[in-house]
Scaffold this motif. Structure first.
Motif, PDB file in Angstrom:
ATOM      1  N   THR A  10      17.331   2.887   5.811  1.00 39.15           N
ATOM      2  CA  THR A  10      17.229   1.993   4.556  1.00 39.15           C
ATOM      3  C   THR A  10      15.661   1.961   4.501  1.00 39.15           C
ATOM      4  OG1 THR A  10      17.071   0.020   5.899  1.00 39.15           O
ATOM      5  CG2 THR A  10      19.192   0.536   4.619  1.00 39.15           C
ATOM      6  N   VAL A  11      14.675   2.111   5.422  1.00 38.38           N
ATOM      7  CA  VAL A  11      13.375   2.108   5.317  1.00 38.38           C
ATOM      8  C   VAL A  11      13.075   3.331   4.284  1.00 38.38           C
ATOM      9  CG1 VAL A  11      11.127   2.734   6.560  1.00 38.38           C
ATOM     10  CG2 VAL A  11      12.959   1.368   7.470  1.00 38.38           C
ATOM     11  N   TYR A  12      13.418   4.459   4.762  1.00 42.87           N
ATOM     12  CA  TYR A  12      13.237   5.849   3.972  1.00 42.87           C
ATOM     13  C   TYR A  12      13.844   5.688   2.547  1.00 42.87           C
ATOM     14  CZ  TYR A  12      12.131   8.105   8.299  1.00 42.87           C
ATOM     15  OH  TYR A  12      11.501   8.137   9.575  1.00 42.87           O
ATOM     16  N   VAL A  13      15.118   4.933   2.522  1.00 40.82           N
ATOM     17  CA  VAL A  13      15.435   4.673   1.118  1.00 40.82           C
ATOM     18  C   VAL A  13      14.715   3.989   0.341  1.00 40.82           C
ATOM     19  CG1 VAL A  13      17.735   3.880  -0.430  1.00 40.82           C
ATOM     20  CG2 VAL A  13      17.893   4.986   1.747  1.00 40.82           C
ATOM     21  N   ALA A  14      14.133   2.817   0.721  1.00 35.64           N
ATOM     22  CA  ALA A  14      13.267   1.960  -0.098  1.00 35.64           C
ATOM     23  C   ALA A  14      11.970   2.771  -0.320  1.00 35.64           C
ATOM     24  CB  ALA A  14      12.733   0.974   0.876  1.00 35.64           C
ATOM     25  N   LEU A  15      11.593   3.471   0.474  1.00 34.30           N
ATOM     26  CA  LEU A  15      10.257   4.384   0.308  1.00 34.30           C
ATOM     27  C   LEU A  15      10.424   5.207  -1.012  1.00 34.30           C
ATOM     28  CD1 LEU A  15       7.486   4.772   1.238  1.00 34.30           C
ATOM     29  CD2 LEU A  15       8.230   6.496   2.567  1.00 34.30           C
ATOM     30  N   LEU A  16      11.614   5.950  -0.914  1.00 29.08           N
ATOM     31  CA  LEU A  16      12.139   6.949  -1.957  1.00 29.08           C
ATOM     32  C   LEU A  16      12.402   6.163  -3.241  1.00 29.08           C
ATOM     33  CD1 LEU A  16      13.117   9.853  -3.189  1.00 29.08           C
ATOM     34  CD2 LEU A  16      15.399   9.040  -2.333  1.00 29.08           C
ATOM     35  N   LEU A  17      12.902   4.875  -3.223  1.00 31.40           N
ATOM     36  CA  LEU A  17      12.874   4.083  -4.509  1.00 31.40           C
ATOM     37  C   LEU A  17      11.617   3.696  -5.380  1.00 31.40           C
ATOM     38  CD1 LEU A  17      15.962   1.715  -3.446  1.00 31.40           C
ATOM     39  CD2 LEU A  17      15.944   3.814  -4.826  1.00 31.40           C
ATOM     40  N   ALA A  18      10.725   3.674  -4.062  1.00 28.02           N
ATOM     41  CA  ALA A  18       9.254   3.208  -4.577  1.00 28.02           C
ATOM     42  C   ALA A  18       8.778   4.458  -5.294  1.00 28.02           C
ATOM     43  CB  ALA A  18       8.454   2.809  -3.431  1.00 28.02           C
ATOM     44  N   VAL A  19       8.959   5.817  -5.052  1.00 31.63           N
ATOM     45  CA  VAL A  19       8.618   6.945  -5.528  1.00 31.63           C
ATOM     46  C   VAL A  19       9.296   7.225  -6.640  1.00 31.63           C
ATOM     47  CG1 VAL A  19       8.848   9.381  -5.503  1.00 31.63           C
ATOM     48  CG2 VAL A  19       8.386   8.319  -3.329  1.00 31.63           C
TER      49      VAL A  19
ATOM     50  N   LEU B  32       0.876  -1.321   0.132  1.00 28.69           N
ATOM     51  CA  LEU B  32       0.067   0.132  -0.015  1.00 28.69           C
ATOM     52  C   LEU B  32       0.917   1.252  -0.009  1.00 28.69           C
ATOM     53  CD1 LEU B  32      -2.580   1.755   0.273  1.00 28.69           C
ATOM     54  CD2 LEU B  32      -2.650   1.027   2.676  1.00 28.69           C
ATOM     55  N   ILE B  33       1.865   1.326   1.016  1.00 25.61           N
ATOM     56  CA  ILE B  33       2.672   2.477   1.072  1.00 25.61           C
ATOM     57  C   ILE B  33       3.483   2.712   0.003  1.00 25.61           C
ATOM     58  CG2 ILE B  33       4.549   1.621   2.462  1.00 25.61           C
ATOM     59  CD1 ILE B  33       4.360   4.339   3.861  1.00 25.61           C
ATOM     60  N   GLY B  34       3.966   1.551  -0.883  1.00 25.94           N
ATOM     61  CA  GLY B  34       4.745   1.583  -2.072  1.00 25.94           C
ATOM     62  C   GLY B  34       3.978   1.708  -2.979  1.00 25.94           C
ATOM     63  N   ALA B  35       2.766   1.838  -3.088  1.00 25.13           N
ATOM     64  CA  ALA B  35       1.814   1.912  -4.153  1.00 25.13           C
ATOM     65  C   ALA B  35       1.593   3.568  -4.244  1.00 25.13           C
ATOM     66  CB  ALA B  35       0.612   1.282  -4.334  1.00 25.13           C
ATOM     67  N   LEU B  36       1.440   4.078  -2.980  1.00 30.01           N
ATOM     68  CA  LEU B  36       0.997   5.484  -2.807  1.00 30.01           C
ATOM     69  C   LEU B  36       2.184   6.221  -3.266  1.00 30.01           C
ATOM     70  CD1 LEU B  36      -0.756   5.303   0.638  1.00 30.01           C
ATOM     71  CD2 LEU B  36      -1.770   5.985  -1.740  1.00 30.01           C
ATOM     72  N   ALA B  37       3.565   5.658  -2.881  1.00 26.56           N
ATOM     73  CA  ALA B  37       4.815   6.495  -3.203  1.00 26.56           C
ATOM     74  C   ALA B  37       4.959   6.318  -4.574  1.00 26.56           C
ATOM     75  CB  ALA B  37       5.818   5.636  -2.728  1.00 26.56           C
ATOM     76  N   GLY B  38       4.698   5.375  -5.298  1.00 19.36           N
ATOM     77  CA  GLY B  38       4.694   5.156  -6.912  1.00 19.36           C
ATOM     78  C   GLY B  38       3.682   6.080  -7.588  1.00 19.36           C
ATOM     79  N   ALA B  39       2.721   6.243  -6.966  1.00 19.42           N
ATOM     80  CA  ALA B  39       1.600   7.429  -7.621  1.00 19.42           C
ATOM     81  C   ALA B  39       2.090   8.640  -7.463  1.00 19.42           C
ATOM     82  CB  ALA B  39       0.426   7.143  -6.586  1.00 19.42           C
TER      83      ALA B  39
ATOM     84  N   LEU C 195       2.206   0.302  -9.845  1.00 21.28           N
ATOM     85  CA  LEU C 195       2.491  -1.152  -9.746  1.00 21.28           C
ATOM     86  C   LEU C 195       4.061  -1.481  -9.248  1.00 21.28           C
ATOM     87  CD1 LEU C 195       1.464  -3.980 -10.341  1.00 21.28           C
ATOM     88  CD2 LEU C 195       2.170  -3.790 -12.455  1.00 21.28           C
ATOM     89  N   ALA C 196       4.964  -0.663  -9.955  1.00 19.48           N
ATOM     90  CA  ALA C 196       6.530  -1.012  -9.286  1.00 19.48           C
ATOM     91  C   ALA C 196       6.702  -0.460  -8.086  1.00 19.48           C
ATOM     92  CB  ALA C 196       7.236  -0.063 -10.385  1.00 19.48           C
ATOM     93  N   GLY C 197       5.851   0.596  -7.713  1.00 22.26           N
ATOM     94  CA  GLY C 197       6.065   1.102  -6.151  1.00 22.26           C
ATOM     95  C   GLY C 197       5.439   0.170  -5.238  1.00 22.26           C
ATOM     96  N   ALA C 198       4.198  -0.450  -5.732  1.00 28.17           N
ATOM     97  CA  ALA C 198       3.871  -1.692  -4.943  1.00 28.17           C
ATOM     98  C   ALA C 198       4.638  -2.691  -4.815  1.00 28.17           C
ATOM     99  CB  ALA C 198       2.463  -2.097  -5.245  1.00 28.17           C
ATOM    100  N   LEU C 199       5.341  -3.044  -5.923  1.00 29.26           N
ATOM    101  CA  LEU C 199       6.144  -4.319  -5.742  1.00 29.26           C
ATOM    102  C   LEU C 199       7.306  -4.066  -4.949  1.00 29.26           C
ATOM    103  CD1 LEU C 199       7.005  -6.968  -6.939  1.00 29.26           C
ATOM    104  CD2 LEU C 199       8.070  -5.864  -8.674  1.00 29.26           C
TER     105      LEU C 199
END
Length: 201
Positions: A120-129, A34-41, A135-139
């Motif tokens: 690394t939590v924040y870095v992962a979130l930024l990578l999703a952005v 969910l948070i990855g999808a939001l970041a991707g959006a 879809l890629a952010g959710a992954l």
């Protein structure tokens, strides 16, 4: 969190560890997705508005990883920003196993609604952005949430108090290695991104 959901504790609460763990794992993965999808959006929106170049995205990855290293080493004076809350362990006595398994897993899968101990939590979130894709952010997020839930599997054979202490001692012994691994991953991503930028220039 590691000692909160064990076969021993679940038996005392008259529920099954496997079922609680299953809900925890699925919810953590879902929270991450969910948070990855939001970041991707968010990233997709940025692409529409600003259309960042591949160079800009690559530089952002390198800077984010280097900043993550600075916070996690840590460099004196740098303090990792975080909220100061944890999951509510009172749920263990108040709700059924599937409820707190889902609730704990989902919150931890989101990554940023409980205490953040590593950059690394924040870095992962930024990578999703930076994927610029829902879809890629959710992954990216789902992978984060799934991996974050896996340490709880270390408790699968705990059936007495000594077993809990043994696993906690083992986890403490692995903490330093896990930290080095996380730092190494940040360093590798930064280095690979930098090489890609130089080669592609």
């Amino acid at each position: 969190m590691l000692a909160s959901i064990t076969p021993l504790g679940e038996r005392a609460r008259r529920t099954r560890w496997g079922r609680t763990m299953g809900w925890y794992l699925v919810a953590s993965t879902a929270g991450g997705a969910l948070i990855g999808a939001l970041a991707g959006a968010l990233g997709a929106g940025v692409r529409v508005l600003a259309d960042p170049s591949t160079l800009a995205v690559g530089i952002t990855v390198v800077v984010a990883c280097v900043a993550g290293l600075a916070f996690d080493i840590p460099v004196p004076g740098l303090t990792l920003p975080t909220v100061h809350r944890q999951v509510n362990e009172n749920w263990l006595a108040r709700y059924r196993g599937w409820v707190y398994g889902t609730g704990f897993g989902f919150q931890l899968g989101l990554g940023v609604v409980t205490i953040v101990t590593t950059a690394t939590v924040y870095v992962a979130l930024l990578l999703a952005v930076l994927t610029g894709s829902v879809l890629a952010g959710a992954l990216v997020g789902a992978t984060f949430g799934l991996v974050r839930s896996l340490p709880l599997l270390a408790m699968r054979r705990v059936h007495d108090p000594e077993g809990i202490r043994r696993v906690l001692r083992r986890a403490a012994g692995w903490a330093g290695r896990a930290r080095v691994l996380a730092l190494g991953c940040l360093g590798v991503v930064a280095a690979v991104s930098l090489v890609a930028l130089v080669v592609g220039a």
